[in-house]
Design an enzyme around this catalytic site. Structure first.
Site, mmCIF file in Angstrom:
data_model
loop_
_atom_site.group_PDB
_atom_site.id
_atom_site.type_symbol
_atom_site.label_atom_id
_atom_site.label_comp_id
_atom_site.label_asym_id
_atom_site.label_seq_id
_atom_site.Cartn_x
_atom_site.Cartn_y
_atom_site.Cartn_z
ATOM 1 C CG ASP A 106 -29.390 4.426 -34.663
ATOM 2 O OD1 ASP A 106 -29.290 5.106 -33.589
ATOM 3 O OD2 ASP A 106 -29.497 3.251 -34.443
ATOM 4 C CB ALA A 107 -24.392 5.207 -34.122
ATOM 5 C CE1 TYR A 108 -22.567 2.415 -30.044
ATOM 6 C CE2 TYR A 108 -23.637 4.525 -30.017
ATOM 7 C CZ TYR A 108 -22.428 3.800 -29.811
ATOM 8 O OH TYR A 108 -21.235 4.284 -29.278
ATOM 9 N NE ARG A 121 -29.675 -1.626 -29.258
ATOM 10 C CZ ARG A 121 -29.518 -0.351 -29.352
ATOM 11 N NH1 ARG A 121 -28.563 0.293 -28.535
ATOM 12 N NH2 ARG A 121 -29.803 -0.128 -30.599
ATOM 13 C CB SER A 145 -25.737 8.144 -32.079
ATOM 14 O OG SER A 145 -25.708 7.203 -31.287
ATOM 15 C CG ASN A 146 -30.376 7.979 -27.950
ATOM 16 O OD1 ASN A 146 -30.939 8.997 -28.031
ATOM 17 N ND2 ASN A 146 -31.196 6.756 -27.732
#
Length: 225
Positions: free
Chosen positions: A16-18, A47, A123-124
């Site tokens: 995942d990125a964030y 967030r 990622s989203n």
């Protein structure tokens, strides 16, 4: 030296990125002086709403680019915290395009690639924001693929979002170690059939007991030990 589980059975490691590779709170931290004492609360609200909007749209069978949700969530956060000068909006959005990577990220990615494992992001984030973030963080040459859920038209934890990784990497799902700092994302990855590793950076209590990670680490440093 043999790799620790679950890397010993993996052909690829997908992140995942964030919140996992990129510090989602670094945008607000850069402008904390201008924001004032509400900076932490503003960042947390931003967030929370960004994620909530993705879940609601996915459950409704609808989709919008993650950048659109990021903008909407910031607008809500500024309305929720009216003591913050809304004039910081543009600066915060610009900072979000170039979030700081956690310090251990480059060395971890390099080590995984030296070990012969493919590395990727799932990622989203939509393609444009991911491209900007990965470039700004200096991670482009350390990844075999940067995958946005955008082609799936939905967000994690929908199975068809996770489908993108095995297809792009030509690796069976059971041979993918999936890392996220988001416990809900780990639950989705477990249900899908990845080998999920929870990066529990802030020491959160566990949840979703029926969809457990195969490992829990405090930072990416712990993945190879």
């Amino acid at each position: 030296m043999p790799l620790p589980a679950p890397l010993d059975r993996a052909e690829a490691v997908v992140f995942d990125a964030y919140g996992t590779l990129l510090d989602v709170h670094s945008a607000v931290q850069r402008h904390a002086a201008a924001i004032g004492p509400q900076s932490q609360a503003l960042s947390e609200t931003w967030r929370q709403k960004q994620l909530e909007y993705s879940w609601v749209l996915a459950l409704c069978g609808r989709y919008a680019p993650f950048w659109t949700l990021t903008e909407r969530a910031l607008d809500f956060a500024l309305a929720r915290h009216p003591d913050v000068d809304a004039g910081v909006r543009d600066a915060l959005l610009e900072a979000y395009r170039s979030l700081d990577a956690y310090g251990e990220v480059p060395d971890t990615l390099d080590a995984l690639r030296r070990a012969g494992l493919k590395t990727a992001i799932l990622s989203n984030g939509d393609p444009a924001m991911l491209d900007a973030a990965v470039t700004a963080a200096g991670l482009s040459g350390r990844l075999d693929a940067v995958l946005s859920v955008d082609p799936a038209g939905t967000f994690k934890t929908a199975p068809r979002a996770y489908d993108l990784a095995p297809r792009a990497l030509a690796v069976e799902r059971e041979r993918i170690a999936f890392l996220s700092s988001n416990r809900w994302d780990i639950a989705g990855a477990a249900a899908y059939g990845f080998a999920p590793v929870w990066v529990n950076r802030t020491g959160q209590p566990d949840e979703y007991p029926d969809l457990a990670p195969v490992r829990v680490i405090r930072s990416l440093d712990g993945l190879l030990t």
